[in-house]
Design a protein around this motif. Structure first.
Motif, PDB file in Angstrom:
ATOM      1  N   THR A 254      -0.902  -1.972   6.685  1.00  0.00           N
ATOM      2  CA  THR A 254      -0.580  -3.077   5.776  1.00  0.00           C
ATOM      3  C   THR A 254       0.783  -3.662   6.116  1.00  0.00           C
ATOM      4  O   THR A 254       0.947  -4.885   6.168  1.00  0.00           O
ATOM      5  CB  THR A 254      -0.600  -2.581   4.317  1.00  0.00           C
ATOM      6  OG1 THR A 254      -1.881  -2.001   4.049  1.00  0.00           O
ATOM      7  CG2 THR A 254      -0.331  -3.710   3.352  1.00  0.00           C
TER       8      THR A 254
ATOM      9  N   GLY B 120       0.809  -1.218   0.000  1.00  0.00           N
ATOM     10  CA  GLY B 120       0.000   0.000   0.000  1.00  0.00           C
ATOM     11  C   GLY B 120       0.837   1.260   0.000  1.00  0.00           C
ATOM     12  O   GLY B 120       0.481   2.232   0.658  1.00  0.00           O
TER      13      GLY B 120
ATOM     14  N   ASP C 250       1.767   1.889   3.605  1.00  0.00           N
ATOM     15  CA  ASP C 250       0.682   1.995   4.579  1.00  0.00           C
ATOM     16  C   ASP C 250       1.068   1.237   5.850  1.00  0.00           C
ATOM     17  O   ASP C 250       1.385   0.053   5.806  1.00  0.00           O
ATOM     18  CB  ASP C 250      -0.604   1.427   3.989  1.00  0.00           C
ATOM     19  CG  ASP C 250      -1.737   1.432   4.992  1.00  0.00           C
ATOM     20  OD1 ASP C 250      -2.082   2.526   5.488  1.00  0.00           O
ATOM     21  OD2 ASP C 250      -2.263   0.339   5.283  1.00  0.00           O
TER      22      ASP C 250
END
Length: 146
Positions: free
Chosen positions: A71, A65, A68
């Motif tokens: 994640t 991601g 992210d």
């Protein structure tokens, strides 16, 4: 005291700790009727799946991601769970080779150090071996003449 599963004719299901299997079944907490023991749920029989394989882990920045945090945390925990599983069950250990190149021509099929060493075994020239592997991946088959 063991925990047993009980079911009532009214549809109520519950668990309760009782002294032993021979102890009388408790009354239903919902309606007060007599209950019956029921077989334990399948989870109590030890059915479990191993953690996902390392091959399922993301291989790129986009795969996590674009950085992210959630994640990355998820995959870090997943990989740690797999490593711990493999340490307890060596028969499930996956073969993982160190990657020499994974971008450009090698994006879909990374060049491992094992493959590089095998290709360079005849003359010891790793640069020539990497170029040969790149040509092979570009053509999708046998290497082109140098």
């Amino acid at each position: 005291m063991p925990v047993y599963d009980f079911a009532c004719a009214c549809g109520s299901r519950f668990e309760m700790m009782v002294p032993s299997w021979s102890s009388p079944a408790p009354d239903c907490p919902a309606c007060g009727a007599t209950t019956a023991r029921r077989p334990p749920s399948p989870a109590m029989h030890g059915r479990a799946a191993p953690p996902p394989s390392m091959a399922s882990a993301p291989q790129s920045w986009e795969g996590v991601g674009s950085g992210d945090r959630d994640t990355i945390t998820h995959w870090r925990r997943t990989v740690e769970a797999r490593q711990e599983f493999e340490s307890r069950h060596p028969e499930h250990r996956e073969q993982r080779d160190a990657i020499a190149a994974h971008e450009g021509r090698f994006e879909r099929r990374p060049l491992t150090y094992r493959e590089l060493a095998t290709r360079a075994a005849s003359d010891g020239n790793a640069t020539r071996a990497a170029a040969e592997a790149s040509r092979e991946r570009r053509t999708g088959g046998a290497a082109e003449p140098a």
